[in-house]
Scaffold this active site. Structure first.
Site, PDB file in Angstrom:
ATOM      1  N   HIS A 176       0.867  -1.181   0.000  1.00  0.00           N
ATOM      2  CA  HIS A 176       0.000   0.000   0.000  1.00  0.00           C
ATOM      3  C   HIS A 176       0.900   1.226   0.000  1.00  0.00           C
ATOM      4  O   HIS A 176       1.866   1.288   0.772  1.00  0.00           O
ATOM      5  CB  HIS A 176      -0.893   0.006   1.249  1.00  0.00           C
TER       6      HIS A 176
ATOM      7  N   ASP B 275     -15.354   1.638   6.876  1.00  0.00           N
ATOM      8  CA  ASP B 275     -14.384   2.619   6.365  1.00  0.00           C
ATOM      9  C   ASP B 275     -15.021   3.546   5.337  1.00  0.00           C
ATOM     10  O   ASP B 275     -14.690   4.733   5.283  1.00  0.00           O
ATOM     11  CB  ASP B 275     -13.181   1.907   5.744  1.00  0.00           C
TER      12      ASP B 275
ATOM     13  N   ARG C 187     -14.837  11.731   7.495  1.00  0.00           N
ATOM     14  CA  ARG C 187     -13.548  12.356   7.842  1.00  0.00           C
ATOM     15  C   ARG C 187     -13.260  13.481   6.871  1.00  0.00           C
ATOM     16  O   ARG C 187     -12.793  14.550   7.260  1.00  0.00           O
ATOM     17  CB  ARG C 187     -12.416  11.319   7.790  1.00  0.00           C
TER      18      ARG C 187
ATOM     19  N   SER D 136      -8.036   2.939   8.884  1.00  0.00           N
ATOM     20  CA  SER D 136      -8.560   2.892   7.526  1.00  0.00           C
ATOM     21  C   SER D 136      -7.691   2.013   6.622  1.00  0.00           C
ATOM     22  O   SER D 136      -8.192   1.136   5.904  1.00  0.00           O
ATOM     23  CB  SER D 136      -8.629   4.327   6.983  1.00  0.00           C
TER      24      SER D 136
ATOM     25  N   LYS E 196      -8.468  -2.523   5.764  1.00  0.00           N
ATOM     26  CA  LYS E 196      -8.722  -3.041   4.412  1.00  0.00           C
ATOM     27  C   LYS E 196      -7.693  -4.108   4.052  1.00  0.00           C
ATOM     28  O   LYS E 196      -8.032  -5.119   3.435  1.00  0.00           O
ATOM     29  CB  LYS E 196      -8.704  -1.893   3.399  1.00  0.00           C
TER      30      LYS E 196
HETATM   31  N1  IUR Z   1      -5.883   5.820   2.274  1.00  0.00           N
HETATM   32  C1  IUR Z   1      -6.764   5.123   3.003  1.00  0.00           C
HETATM   33  O1  IUR Z   1      -7.154   4.023   2.650  1.00  0.00           O
HETATM   34  N2  IUR Z   1      -7.219   5.659   4.162  1.00  0.00           N
HETATM   35  C2  IUR Z   1      -6.802   6.863   4.614  1.00  0.00           C
HETATM   36  O2  IUR Z   1      -7.236   7.302   5.664  1.00  0.00           O
HETATM   37  C3  IUR Z   1      -5.867   7.574   3.825  1.00  0.00           C
HETATM   38  C4  IUR Z   1      -5.434   7.048   2.665  1.00  0.00           C
HETATM   39  I1  IUR Z   1      -5.251   9.438   4.443  1.00  0.00           I
END
Ligand code: IUR
Length: 453
Positions: free
Chosen positions: A90, A169, A176, A191, A195
């Site tokens: 990621h 999320d 947010r 977040s 995932k």
């Molecule tokens: N990418 C995500 O998946 N969540 C986040 O809170 C952010 C970037 I900033």
């Protein structure tokens, strides 16, 4: 998901968090259940997010939040024989960051299974899904069963978040954004890692960017985020590591969706810019080492270099395109050595080149400025759901450290409006820093690795 308690006093929980108290795991579970089942008022979610943003969360709270978010919807289950093979990376987002496109098939060519769930462009950062959607027919929407089948047949896929993967999320992220609470360490950690946890990975590598064009501008704050992500990822049972990588100038020469696909294809054909190749090798090398596919990260890097040059990664990419809806003809043509990319990836109507204003050395190119101009030309989106123009982009015609002379073209902008405005031209010219070559220092992108704990 069934709610554990019939009446939850959200007001009391918000008050306690607001006053600096610590929430128990049961309270965090109740909050996330309320978010998922829509039994908590939106105003209460917003207030809780702000309390979390302002007071922060201790490690136990962050872990509980992440775990509850992960369990708010479907989690993947993989065949037993894939134990140890399922990996992903990621990135916290950058300009010209097309690393996922060559990395996923390169890892698959080395025997890994890569269920890459990616995101869309938001603000100045690009999104892997948008890049791939510039290829006609590419379908980012795949069910859990289809993902499993593609991993079985090909070894990698790049898909959007399925409807019921971490639904909490989806709600929290939108709120947010609306409540100015995006930049909170525990909320970002929850977040991102929820995932990845739902993907049931054996190894996860986080590419945490720092610099002008990154979420975090300095190395120390990026390191703090990386450490939080690594700690929570490992606590959830994934072997999780992080690299800290510099994000000042764009990665590679191309920025913009279709142009980045072309550059990623060049990388898969063993060509393309050195910094992109280095990033793909570095991240891939760490992941192969973390998943015990190679004895050291360095050996892992050599394995990635090999599949980028011998065509194995390119064949995986072609198979992935076909498995995700691209016609055999287009997939084959894009992946052939002599392709004319513009036959399949619509070029923009206009191209404008800008010229260097002074003799000297290219000391820096501000990726944030370039991304902001391209955003205004239609390459990015300001709100989720907005459509974008895949053909808009920029090609850098010079490299950092290169000697240039007045009048030489340094950037080519691809755009669909007839002319660039004077402001856009001025901003772009301001992003190129020319100076005395003696003060130029070549910077490596990856500056630090945080090991799994
Ligand atoms: N990418 C995500 O998946 N969540 C986040 O809170 C952010 C970037 I900033």
């Amino acid at each position: 998901m069934a709610q554990t308690e019939s009446v939850v006093n959200y007001q009391e929980m918000i008050r306690r968090k607001r006053d600096g108290g610590q929430l128990s795991s049961a309270e965090i579970r109740a909050f996330i259940q309320g978010v998922t089942l829509n039994t908590i008022q939106e105003s209460q979610i917003g207030a809780m997010l702000m309390a979390m943003w302002m007071k922060g969360m201790v490690a136990e709270e962050t872990l509980a939040l992440t775990k509850e978010m992960m369990m708010s919807g479907d989690v993947f289950h993989w065949p037993e024989e894939w134990a140890g093979l399922v990996v992903d990376k990621h990135s916290t987002g950058g300009v010209g960051d097309k690393v996922s496109l060559p990395l996923a098939p390169a890892l698959a060519a080395c025997g890994c299974k890569v269920p890459m769930i990616s995101g869309r462009a938001l603000a100045h950062t690009g999104g892997t899904l948008d890049k791939l959607e510039s290829i006609p027919g590419f379908n980012i929407h795949q069910t859990v069963e289809q993902v499993r089948q593609i991993l079985q047949d090909v070894g990698c896929c790049i898909v959007g978040q399925t409807e019921n993967l971490v639904p909490a999320d989806r709600v929290l992220y939108a709120l947010r954004d609306a409540t100015a609470t995006v930049d909170s360490l525990p909320l970002i950690t929850g977040s991102i890692i929820s995932k990845k946890g739902a993907e049931r990975l054996c190894a996860l590598l986080l590419d945490v960017k720092f610099g002008r064009a990154a979420l975090y501008k300095d190395l120390n704050s990026a390191r703090t985020l990386a450490q939080s992500l690594v700690t929570v990822g490992n606590s959830l049972g994934m072997k999780t590591g992080a690299v800290l990588s510099r994000m000042d100038a764009p990665i590679g020469h191309c920025v913009g969706n279709a142009l980045e696909v072309c550059e990623a294809l060049k990388c898969l054909k063993g060509q393309g810019p050195d910094d992109l190749k280095e990033l793909v090798k570095s991240l891939g090398g760490f992941l192969l080492w973390m998943s015990n596919r190679s004895p050291t990260p360095e050996r892992g890097q050599m394995m990635i270099a090999e599949v980028l040059t011998n065509g194995a990664a390119l064949r995986k990419f072609q198979a992935m395109l076909e498995a995700q809806g691209v016609s055999t003809h287009i997939a084959h043509s894009l992946c052939s050595e002599t392709t004319d990319y513009s036959k399949h990836l619509r070029p923009a109507e206009y191209q404008t080149q800008l010229q260097v204003l002074d003799d000297g050395t290219v000391l820096d190119i501000d990726g944030m400025v370039i991304a902001t101009v391209l955003h205004r030309l239609g390459a990015g989106r300001t709100r989720a759901g907005e459509s974008i123009n895949h053909s808009v982009g920029a090609e850098l015609l010079v490299d950092l450290g290169q000697q240039v002379h007045k009048g030489q073209s340094w950037i080519r902008i691809h755009h669909d409006c007839p002319v660039l405005s004077p402001d856009q031209r001025a901003d772009l010219q301001g992003s190129l820093i020319i100076g005395n070559g003696d003060s130029y220092q070549a910077n490596v992108r990856v500056v630090e690795f945080i090991q799994p704990n």
